[in-house]
Design an enzyme around this catalytic site. Sequence first.
Site, PDB file in Angstrom:
ATOM      1  N   PHE A 172       0.851  -1.186   0.000  1.00  0.00           N
ATOM      2  CA  PHE A 172       0.000   0.000   0.000  1.00  0.00           C
ATOM      3  C   PHE A 172       0.893   1.245   0.000  1.00  0.00           C
ATOM      4  CE2 PHE A 172      -2.733   3.246   1.863  1.00  0.00           C
ATOM      5  CZ  PHE A 172      -3.855   3.097   1.061  1.00  0.00           C
ATOM      6  N   ASP A 231       2.384  -5.042   8.258  1.00  0.00           N
ATOM      7  CA  ASP A 231       1.223  -4.149   8.207  1.00  0.00           C
ATOM      8  C   ASP A 231      -0.006  -5.044   8.106  1.00  0.00           C
ATOM      9  OD1 ASP A 231      -0.957  -2.648   7.465  1.00  0.00           O
ATOM     10  OD2 ASP A 231       0.176  -1.318   6.150  1.00  0.00           O
ATOM     11  N   TYR A 277     -10.055   0.766  11.220  1.00  0.00           N
ATOM     12  CA  TYR A 277     -11.329   1.065  10.552  1.00  0.00           C
ATOM     13  C   TYR A 277     -11.772   0.072   9.485  1.00  0.00           C
ATOM     14  CZ  TYR A 277      -7.939   3.573   7.545  1.00  0.00           C
ATOM     15  OH  TYR A 277      -6.870   3.928   6.771  1.00  0.00           O
ATOM     16  N   LYS A 278     -10.981  -0.955   9.227  1.00  0.00           N
ATOM     17  CA  LYS A 278     -11.395  -1.941   8.231  1.00  0.00           C
ATOM     18  C   LYS A 278     -12.114  -3.090   8.952  1.00  0.00           C
ATOM     19  CE  LYS A 278      -7.575  -0.722   5.118  1.00  0.00           C
ATOM     20  NZ  LYS A 278      -8.312  -0.117   4.012  1.00  0.00           N
ATOM     21  N   ARG A 290     -13.247  -4.632  -6.165  1.00  0.00           N
ATOM     22  CA  ARG A 290     -12.978  -5.341  -4.905  1.00  0.00           C
ATOM     23  C   ARG A 290     -14.289  -5.634  -4.168  1.00  0.00           C
ATOM     24  NH1 ARG A 290      -8.447  -2.680  -1.188  1.00  0.00           N
ATOM     25  NH2 ARG A 290     -10.138  -1.181  -0.899  1.00  0.00           N
TER      26      ARG A 290
END
Lengths: 416, 416
Positions: B129, B202, B227-228, B376
Amino acid sequence: MTTATSLEDRAARADAEDPLAPLAGRFLLPEGVIYLDGNSLGPLPAAVPPALADAVGRQWGTDLINSWNDNGWWQAPLRIGDTIGRLVGAAPGQTVAGDSTSVQLFTALGAATALRPGRPLLVTDPGHFPTDRYLADAVARRHDGMEVCRVPPADLEPFLAGHGSRVAAVSYSPVDFRTGELYDMAALTEATHRAGALAVWDLCHAAGAMPLRLDALEVDLAVGCGYKFLNGGPGAPAWLYAARRHHDALDTPLTGWNGHAHPFAMHRDYTPAPGIARARIGTPPILSLLALEAALTVFEDVDLSELRAKSLSLTDFFLTCADELLTPLGITPVTPRDPARRAGHVALRHPHAHGLTRALADRGVVIDMRAPDLLRFGVNALYTTHTELLTAARHLRAVVRESAYDPAPPRSGPVT
Amino acid sequence: MTTATSLEDRAARADAEDPLAPLAGRFLLPEGVIYLDGNSLGPLPAAVPPALADAVGRQWGTDLINSWNDNGWWQAPLRIGDTIGRLVGAAPGQTVAGDSTSVQLFTALGAATALRPGRPLLVTDPGHFPTDRYLADAVARRHDGMEVCRVPPADLEPFLAGHGSRVAAVSYSPVDFRTGELYDMAALTEATHRAGALAVWDLCHAAGAMPLRLDALEVDLAVGCGYKFLNGGPGAPAWLYAARRHHDALDTPLTGWNGHAHPFAMHRDYTPAPGIARARIGTPPILSLLALEAALTVFEDVDLSELRAKSLSLTDFFLTCADELLTPLGITPVTPRDPARRAGHVALRHPHAHGLTRALADRGVVIDMRAPDLLRFGVNALYTTHTELLTAARHLRAVVRESAYDPAPPRSGPVT
């Protein structure tokens, strides 16, 4: 008796004539509490609960991911930055909200030293709030040969006369967080600039408490928290100001993807966004940010000069109360009498500051203390009244006269 | 017709037999929406609104500054860190919550390189990312002579065979954020350790989606967002894990006062706190932190192995739907079929990914896309059903067959 009556009369008259008195209605202040610790944590603005309920229930709960666009989450750090900018004398596009003050200090001091290569000294105040000193050290140890010089503001001019050409930046707060003394931002900024150095100001104890003129003073960089006089809630996001003239060369140490020129293109390398957006780092805590944004609506239509005038009236009156009621009992004001040198809180010295603070809390007067011997009375002209300050002084007098407190040595506790 | 019936039957049966189905009741999911973007922003847990109302109204509004002690605000980063630790296989006292993932990455990579002095290479994934890559570069440019090497996980072993003794740390994610491919954390960590380097993971796309074993794998440092799959709300604070064996030597770049051994003594110099507390930086955004803490209660009594099994059943089923309904229309799955190599989302390739994503949104199916051509579909076994995935596949099939979408080139938008 005469004195007592006259203090009460003075308080009542000042409160009755206060044009800002209705602003207290913008806060949900707890019943039966005199809250004089807004310089540590501002109280809850009435605008926050409905704004946060909307942010949670509708924006997050219903609109979900679309809120990044549709409810303006992505722009929030810049939008809220501009709102704070209006309170500190910054034109739009120079202020960003997010992260903690400590992280913003690292960014500001890192960027400042990068803007003045070849100058190995970073000046900070030995009396600066700890995190300011620690982050100055952190920045210096990442630059070979850089040294932190701890110079009190009063000694800055002579120091710069000797070493100015080697100074990259001067990092000060205009307010002594212990004594409430206010330094001359204009003069210190000007002296810094005469040496060719950059002025970095920590405005945690000033923003929202008095008019500030970052653009007019040509300040280079500034930071501040969101939770003291801005009333943004516990640990509310901090903010960073960088003068527009520095933007193109602003080299920030934390190159998170939110500061990228094209964050969603997911490029291989970091290219900083134009303008203050390059000071963004990672994805910000939106709920805390939106609470801060709602809190800032308190300042709509508020004239900061009027606010400052009332603040000075409050602190002046409290110093008078101290003179008449407390000094005879050995409680000494340490905050300057000169209004030009007085910020938004008054500090009184007593060896049993810790016990007195707790005894006052038991009587519904919330203040805080700074070890070893300072009692801090924070006034906020948005909601504090003269009568509250007199009541606080009377409680303190009673507590001391009756020895109704624990004289145990001060201990530290988790309060800033 | 046979196929269609059989997919529907399969979905209905799998959902009817799903022991985790009741967990969906722990979320306030919007009516009429199939939400397959929890890998970007988790939906609102039902526990959050009352927790946040209490944090605002009672803790901030009434208890005010005392909440730092009385309502546990000061300990929140460590307490919530431990809660996250339980989800990632970390014993207590090694995880701290706060700041953004980008800031935590800076801390983790800075600390990792400091733990391996004399090793000038920092390995990252070219497909990592963006913020991971940018922060690796940021850390490297602060260390003279340090170089970032972009090595795909598949090439790590040969790379280390040649250069391992010069590698300080390997910074990877176990999940490819575009394709949903899952890498072998154990093997990569072991290879890293064989070279004497530190493994920095990560876990943004893994924590909360599958069992993780940080302690058991002897991972050195790890970070993740809130937050995921942790459902902590927009921009929820991130977290940092540092293995206990590194604590005494852990040298963090951002020495904010919250990480001091005696933060309220306001000492002249920075002395790091013992343990993971030294990784604290500044005052954290308490409202966002407490929202995250409430969100984490969703995981109470949830067996992550069961969750993972259901997640694999969901993604396997969706790949079958894709094979039968979408591949014939030119929509190609790119996520591995092998369950051991599949994480929590499925990516499908189509040149008009952007238009298709928007057309699905109009039909109440929320997914996201990654430029230029990946759709996605994030599944979260806490609330996603097989029937929802079949419905999403049918909608996508209909949109493509009817050309009911805008074939304009993909553009970027503010969604992670």
